[in-house]
Design a protein around this motif. Structure first.
Motif, short mmCIF file in Angstrom:
data_model
loop_
_atom_site.label_atom_id
_atom_site.label_comp_id
_atom_site.label_asym_id
_atom_site.label_seq_id
_atom_site.Cartn_x
_atom_site.Cartn_y
_atom_site.Cartn_z
N PRO A 71 0.84 -1.21 0.00
CA PRO A 71 0.00 0.00 0.00
C PRO A 71 0.87 1.25 0.00
O PRO A 71 1.84 1.33 0.76
N SER A 72 0.51 2.19 -0.85
CA SER A 72 1.36 3.36 -1.03
C SER A 72 0.54 4.49 -1.64
O SER A 72 -0.27 4.25 -2.53
N PRO A 73 0.77 5.71 -1.20
CA PRO A 73 0.13 6.85 -1.88
C PRO A 73 0.74 7.11 -3.26
O PRO A 73 0.30 8.00 -3.97
N MET A 74 1.78 6.36 -3.62
CA MET A 74 2.43 6.47 -4.94
C MET A 74 3.03 7.86 -5.16
O MET A 74 2.96 8.42 -6.25
N ALA A 75 3.64 8.40 -4.11
CA ALA A 75 4.38 9.65 -4.29
C ALA A 75 5.66 9.40 -5.08
O ALA A 75 6.23 10.31 -5.66
N ASP A 76 6.11 8.14 -5.07
CA ASP A 76 7.29 7.76 -5.87
C ASP A 76 7.09 6.34 -6.38
O ASP A 76 7.88 5.44 -6.09
N GLY A 77 6.01 6.14 -7.13
CA GLY A 77 5.76 4.85 -7.78
C GLY A 77 5.80 3.66 -6.84
O GLY A 77 6.21 2.57 -7.25
N GLY A 78 5.41 3.83 -5.58
CA GLY A 78 5.37 2.70 -4.64
C GLY A 78 6.58 2.63 -3.74
O GLY A 78 6.60 1.85 -2.78
N TYR A 79 7.63 3.42 -4.05
CA TYR A 79 8.80 3.46 -3.16
C TYR A 79 8.54 4.35 -1.94
O TYR A 79 9.47 4.76 -1.25
N ASP A 80 7.29 4.63 -1.71
CA ASP A 80 6.84 5.31 -0.50
C ASP A 80 5.84 4.35 0.15
O ASP A 80 4.66 4.35 -0.16
N VAL A 81 6.36 3.49 1.02
CA VAL A 81 5.58 2.35 1.51
C VAL A 81 4.83 2.73 2.79
O VAL A 81 5.43 3.17 3.77
N ALA A 82 3.52 2.51 2.77
CA ALA A 82 2.71 2.83 3.96
C ALA A 82 2.57 1.63 4.89
O ALA A 82 2.32 1.81 6.08
N ASP A 83 2.71 0.41 4.35
CA ASP A 83 2.53 -0.78 5.19
C ASP A 83 3.23 -1.95 4.50
O ASP A 83 2.81 -2.36 3.42
N TYR A 84 4.27 -2.47 5.16
CA TYR A 84 5.07 -3.53 4.53
C TYR A 84 4.43 -4.90 4.56
O TYR A 84 4.96 -5.83 3.97
N ARG A 85 3.34 -5.06 5.30
CA ARG A 85 2.78 -6.41 5.47
C ARG A 85 1.50 -6.58 4.67
O ARG A 85 0.65 -7.39 5.00
N SER A 86 1.35 -5.81 3.65
CA SER A 86 0.11 -5.86 2.89
C SER A 86 0.39 -5.50 1.43
O SER A 86 1.52 -5.14 1.08
N ILE A 87 -0.64 -5.59 0.62
CA ILE A 87 -0.51 -5.31 -0.82
C ILE A 87 -1.42 -4.14 -1.17
O ILE A 87 -2.55 -4.06 -0.65
N ASP A 88 -0.97 -3.26 -2.03
CA ASP A 88 -1.82 -2.13 -2.42
C ASP A 88 -3.09 -2.66 -3.10
O ASP A 88 -3.00 -3.52 -3.98
N PRO A 89 -4.26 -2.15 -2.70
CA PRO A 89 -5.50 -2.63 -3.33
C PRO A 89 -5.49 -2.47 -4.85
O PRO A 89 -6.19 -3.21 -5.54
N LEU A 90 -4.73 -1.54 -5.37
CA LEU A 90 -4.62 -1.42 -6.84
C LEU A 90 -4.11 -2.73 -7.45
O LEU A 90 -4.45 -3.08 -8.57
N PHE A 91 -3.25 -3.42 -6.69
CA PHE A 91 -2.58 -4.61 -7.23
C PHE A 91 -3.25 -5.92 -6.81
O PHE A 91 -3.04 -6.94 -7.45
N GLY A 92 -4.00 -5.91 -5.71
CA GLY A 92 -4.61 -7.13 -5.21
C GLY A 92 -4.56 -7.15 -3.70
O GLY A 92 -4.69 -6.11 -3.06
#
Ligand code: NOJ
Length: 556
Positions: A71-92
């Motif tokens: 999960p990431s606000p995508m300030a840098d294409g996902g290299y801004d990680v909000a939670d390391y134990r989960s997957i961004d809902p955009l991806f699954g």
């Protein structure tokens, strides 16, 4: 929650023993946002990757490296990680990632994930808590919060510059609207740097490694690995620093951090690997990270950034092999990734080297020439001893897209350069899979919406479908080369011996009479005596190897 264990009966990918798979592997980088979109929202997703696993198996790769999927606000294409134990809902979701890891293994493909230890997202729970807790709180000690200089704290704590341009500090505006402390971000403001002097930070990352190793991932790509440790006094950057003592680049204490990671990786078995993203001009310092108890491997950017020139490339190869041999680590060979100009575009320019600072709009390129060279470079790089990393779309020979409408450019490098740097989106365009017009099978049939970055109108000839049917295509070249790389024991890990065919030709032999020849001269050259031609990047001309071409030979 299901946990995928790496099974011992998994087919051994590559020609090397299983535990050493990474020493000679071909590793394919997936940028999930732009690989394949299964749910039709115009952004790639993990279901899209699962559906393309047969493509990746047929390509002949040993592992996938996924750029961040969290999960990431995508300030840098996902290299801004909000939670390391989960997957961004955009991806699954996490279950989808677990399915992907285990299905890929059934195809003989291992999974490498990206961990970003230097910073987190400003939406990460730790940073949000730090903002709320205020100055001098324990929550702020996990980051680099400092009072500003100047009478009212209006100046940043020091003059460090962001890797993306501009200052490396942003000021917090309190809930009452009053400006208060500053925080450090070596990248975008949405990527606050962590304080690796704080025990929570090390502990948390050790748990993150275990979390993903428990789910069957085989490797960790470590983002910005040489920037993670900071001098806590935050001194100014000087013109020169004693090696290991720069305020934030390549500090000696990093070795201890990665040693502790190595212990964790090895506790899961010898095939779990740590791969550093390490940009350092000093090859000896680079190699220190690859000592047997530190990282397994690191990206060799010197080779990637070298111009298309026999002398420069030979010097890079020799230095690379030399420093790796001293520490017993395999070299890696990289021509592209999600940060750099696509090879077919780069090699068609007057200046064929790569540097972030030199990227400008409107730099001309000869794509036909660049493509010839990129084909030759692929055979050269895949013949060298060590592992080969390829970035999605490289196998399709995609050019850099250099005419994106400015308002659609998402990469912070563009805006933070004041609009001077085109940014990195040109190599992150959604892949063309099939058909004659956008979305070229990237999104499901009948999808009429936009892909997250627009695809060029003239990419029909680049689709995987079109190229699969063309023996002369870039895709066919990559498939043939990667198949040979698996089948011929001479390729992958090992050593080489140079053959002298003149200053403008790079020729070397591997074991078992395998010889690779690349012609950098302006015209055709004679090949050495051979028993068989395995593969060439361009048809021979009257039995001679044309300019900007490579040949793989059997020559006993
Ligand atoms: C290196 C990554 O490859 C790049 O895409 C990213 O912007 C920076 N690290 C910051 O995480």
């Amino acid at each position: 929650m299901s946990t995928t264990e790496l099974r011992s009966d998994t087919p051994a990918p590559g020609a090397v023993a299983d535990v050493d798979w990474w020493r000679g592997a071909a590793i394919y980088q997936v940028y999930p946002r732009s690989f394949a979109d299964q749910n039709g929202d115009g952004t790639g997703d993990l279901a899209g990757v699962r559906a393309r696993l047969p493509y990746l198996r047929d390509l002949g790769i040993d592992a996938i490296w996924f750029t961040p999927w969290y999960p990431s606000p995508m300030a840098d294409g996902g290299y801004d990680v909000a939670d390391y134990r989960s997957i961004d809902p955009l991806f699954g979701d996490l279950a989808e990632a677990e399915r992907l890891i285990s299905e890929a293994l059934e195809f003989g493909i291992r999974t490498i994930i990206d961990v970003v230890p230097n910073h987190v997202s400003d939406q990460h729970a730790w940073f949000r808590a730090a903002l709320v807790a205020g100055p001098d709180s324990p929550e702020r000690e996990r980051f680099w919060f400092r009072d500003g200089r100047g009478e009212h704290g209006e100046l940043p704590p020091n003059g460090w510059e962001s890797e993306f341009g501009g200052q490396a500090w942003s000021r917090v505006i309190g809930a009452d609207g009053v400006p208060e402390q500053w925080y450090l971000h070596l990248f975008a403001p949405g990527q606050p740097d962590l304080n690796w002097g704080h025990p929570d930070v090390l502990r948390e990352h050790e748990e993150i490694l275990r979390f993903w190793f428990d789910r069957g991932v085989c490797g960790i790509r470590i983002d910005s690995a040489a920037l993670v440790a900071k001098d806590a006094d935050l001194p100014e950057v000087a013109d020169e620093h004693h090696p290991g003592n720069h305020p934030y680049v390549d500090r000696d204490e990093l070795q201890g951090i990665y040693r502790s990671w190595r212990v964790i990786a090895e506790s899961y078995g010898p095939e779990r690997v740590l791969i550093g993203e390490i940009w350092l001009p000093d090859a000896e310092r680079f190699a220190r990270y690859l000592r047997p108890d530190v990282l397994h491997s690191a990206f060799n950017f010197d080779f990637m950034a070298s111009p298309w020139d026999a002398t420069a490339l030979r010097a890079s190869i020799e230095q690379t092999l030399d420093v790796h041999a001293k520490v017993g680590a395999p070299a890696t060979w990289v021509l592209s990734n999600h940060d750099v100009t696509r090879p077919v575009t780069r090699y068609g320019r007057v200046d064929t080297s790569f540097s972030f600072d030199a990227k400008r709009f409107g730099t001309p390129t000869d794509l036909a020439l660049g493509t010839r060279r990129a084909r030759a470079a692929a055979l050269l790089a895949m013949a060298l001893p060590g592992a080969y990393y390829l970035y999605q779309g490289e196998e399709l020979g995609l050019p850099e897209v250099e005419d994106l409408p400015l308002h659609l450019i998402d990469d912070p490098m563009h805006a933070r350069s004041g609009g001077v740097d085109p940014g990195r989106d040109g190599c992150r365009i959604p892949l063309p899979w099939s058909g004659n017009r956008p979305p070229y099978g990237f999104s499901p049939n009948g999808h009429r919406g936009e892909t997250w970055l627009p695809q060029p109108a003239d990419w029909a000839a680049f689709t995987a479908q079109a190229q699969a049917m063309d023996a002369a295509s870039m895709l066919s070249l990559y498939r043939d080369a990667l198949r040979l790389r698996r089948d011929l024991p001479a390729l992958g890990s090992g050593s080489l011996s140079w053959r002298d065919l003149g200053p403008d030709v790079l020729a070397f032999a591997r074991d078992d009479g395998f010889v690779s020849v690349t012609n950098f001269s302006g015209g055709p050259v004679d090949l050495p005596a051979f028993d068989r031609i395995w593969l060439t990047s361009a048809p021979l001309e009257g039995g001679r190897l044309p300019a900007d071409a490579s040949a793989w030979l059997e020559s006993t």
